[in-house]
Enzyme design. Structure first.
Site, PDB file in Angstrom:
ATOM      1  N   THR A 154       0.860  -1.188   0.000  1.00  0.00           N
ATOM      2  CA  THR A 154       0.000   0.000   0.000  1.00  0.00           C
ATOM      3  C   THR A 154       0.899   1.241   0.000  1.00  0.00           C
ATOM      4  OG1 THR A 154      -0.250  -0.294   2.402  1.00  0.00           O
ATOM      5  CG2 THR A 154      -2.054  -1.051   1.007  1.00  0.00           C
ATOM      6  N   THR A 191      -0.037  -3.106  10.865  1.00  0.00           N
ATOM      7  CA  THR A 191      -0.645  -3.185   9.545  1.00  0.00           C
ATOM      8  C   THR A 191       0.380  -3.805   8.666  1.00  0.00           C
ATOM      9  OG1 THR A 191      -2.192  -1.420   9.483  1.00  0.00           O
ATOM     10  CG2 THR A 191      -1.312  -1.925   7.481  1.00  0.00           C
ATOM     11  N   ASN A 408       0.041  10.551   6.651  1.00  0.00           N
ATOM     12  CA  ASN A 408      -1.169  10.086   7.319  1.00  0.00           C
ATOM     13  C   ASN A 408      -2.254  11.140   7.429  1.00  0.00           C
ATOM     14  OD1 ASN A 408      -0.846   7.169   8.352  1.00  0.00           O
ATOM     15  ND2 ASN A 408       1.154   8.105   8.658  1.00  0.00           N
ATOM     16  N   THR A 413      -7.575  11.291   1.583  1.00  0.00           N
ATOM     17  CA  THR A 413      -8.008  12.448   0.798  1.00  0.00           C
ATOM     18  C   THR A 413      -7.061  12.713  -0.356  1.00  0.00           C
ATOM     19  OG1 THR A 413      -6.810  13.929   2.321  1.00  0.00           O
ATOM     20  CG2 THR A 413      -9.154  13.543   2.734  1.00  0.00           C
TER      21      THR A 413
END
Length: 413
Positions: A154, A191, A408, A413
């Site tokens: 990611t 994560t 972050n 957005t």
């Protein structure tokens, strides 16, 4: 001196495995986003998962499958949507993903394990999965590790993989792995997704114990930002295709395999910590003199997890007081008069007393750690001793930069 050597091939280096990674349309960026890892025969499967009470559907799915059955043939991983906090429909989506893989491979859905990564609260784009999964099977190959590693990332800046080989009873045995992780990384998993393959035959109870201990010494000893994720998953397969004698009890063979498994996991864990969002260097904290290894590991991960320590490293400030403070609040009882702290070769504290040291040289040491080629720079080494106990432990983290906030603050957005 180790009993193994590094070899190319990553997750597909062990015998009997194939992998693939494709663009399925799950990521808005159009980057690779769907991976499949496949064992040609039933493999003993073990897993370690997030400790969060808010879990992705794939985590609960895998836990349930591994409780009922200790073997698997395939691991499907999607990137883009975490499928966490998605309720009953998220669970149904996970079930459908397993069925799609099973149909494409002509196996039972019970032989399929799942992993997801991406934005929490977003369901998997099932239209992309329905069209993408059938394309994975013809894309699989014995050299597909790199493609799979690219498809699971990611915010990672680099892919992460490793393969090691040793010899048992005159035959080669291999363990390979790939992982992803860059932010939302903290002990008790993070994560992060990690997949490990092995071609030895290990009984299910031994393999699960080995994987859990390896995770405790690797992935559970890294931290980037103090946040534990909803999707953390480590899945390890052992398919026996090395044709070496089955390992069913503790002993020298089991110890050798576990040591190599731990080395694979530690390599991947350190790669995650070094690739922490916005990071410029890797921090390693070695702790000795503790009552036991668990206490030492607790102090080490408290030090590397301290925002003040991480910020000082980013600012190239040899502020040993922050290290002492983190060690002292780790929840381990020790006599502060026994505390010793080193930064690289610089002795900062001895017998609980500050030492005279060259601050500029120590600052330059921190600068040099961030000056190397990405993922190949020097490691910032912090050594802490708290007494004369036999316990020792290591943890890894990274510095805390301005870019971490930027990454972050703008994540969705």
């Amino acid at each position: 001196m180790t009993d193994w050597q590094e070899i190319p091939g990553g997750i597909t280096a062990p015998k009997g495995y194939k992998a693939a990674g494709i663009i399925a349309g799950l990521k808005p960026s159009g980057a690779p986003d769907l991976a499949l890892i496949w064992s040609e025969v039933d493999a003993i499967a073990a897993g370690v998962f997030t400790t969060s009470q808010v879990r992705a559907a794939c985590v609960d799915y895998c836990r349930q499958k591994l409780e009922d059955k200790h073997t698997a043939r395939a691991i499907l991983c999607n990137a883009g949507q975490a499928n966490a906090a998605t309720g009953a429909q998220g669970w149904e989506d996970a079930i459908e993903c397993a069925e799609l893989v099973a149909n494409a491979l002509a196996i039972s859905p019970d032989s399929v394990l799942l992993a997801s990564t991406g934005v929490i609260g977003q369901r998997i784009r099932m239209d992309a999965m329905r069209s993408g999964i059938p394309k994975l099977v013809p894309a699989m190959s014995e050299t597909g590790s790199d493609a799979a590693a690219k498809a699971i990332v990611t915010t990672d800046l680099v892919t992460k993989s490793i393969a090691l080989e040793t010899t048992l009873h005159g035959r080669p045995v291999r363990i390979g792995g790939i992982c992803k992780g860059s932010g939302m990384i903290h002990p008790n998993m993070a994560t992060m997704l990690a997949f490990v393959t092995c071609d030895a035959m290990v009984s299910s109870h031994l393999w699960q114990d080995m994987v859990k201990r390896a995770a405790d010494r690797s992935f559970n000893q890294i931290t980037v930002d103090g946040d534990t994720s909803t999707n953390d998953t480590l899945i390890a397969l052992a398919n026996g295709q090395s044709r070496t004698p089955a390992i069913t009890e503790p002993g020298p063979d089991a110890d050798k395999i576990e040591a190599m498994l731990t080395a694979v996991c530690q390599h991947l864990a350190k790669a995650i910590a070094r690739d922490g969002e916005g990071a410029t260097c890797l921090i390693e904290c070695q702790v000795s003199g503790a009552p036991d290894d668990a206490a030492a590991r607790q102090i080490a991960k408290t030090v590397v997890g301290s925002s003040l320590v991480k910020s000082a490293v980013f600012g190239r400030d040899p502020n040993w007081g922050r290290i002492a403070g983190a060690a002292g609040r780790a929840g381990v009882i020790f006599d502060q008069n026994n505390l010793q702290i080193k930064l690289g070769n610089f002795l900062l504290m001895e017998n609980g007393q500050p030492q005279t040291f060259d601050r500029q040289a120590a600052s330059d040491y921190l600068k040099q750690a961030a000056a190397g080629e990405y993922l190949k720079g020097d490691t910032v080494l912090i050594s802490v001793s708290i007494g004369n106990g036999s316990g020792s432990g290591v943890a890894w983290g990274c510095d805390l930069s301005y870019d971490y906030v930027k990454i972050n603050a703008e994540y969705t957005t």
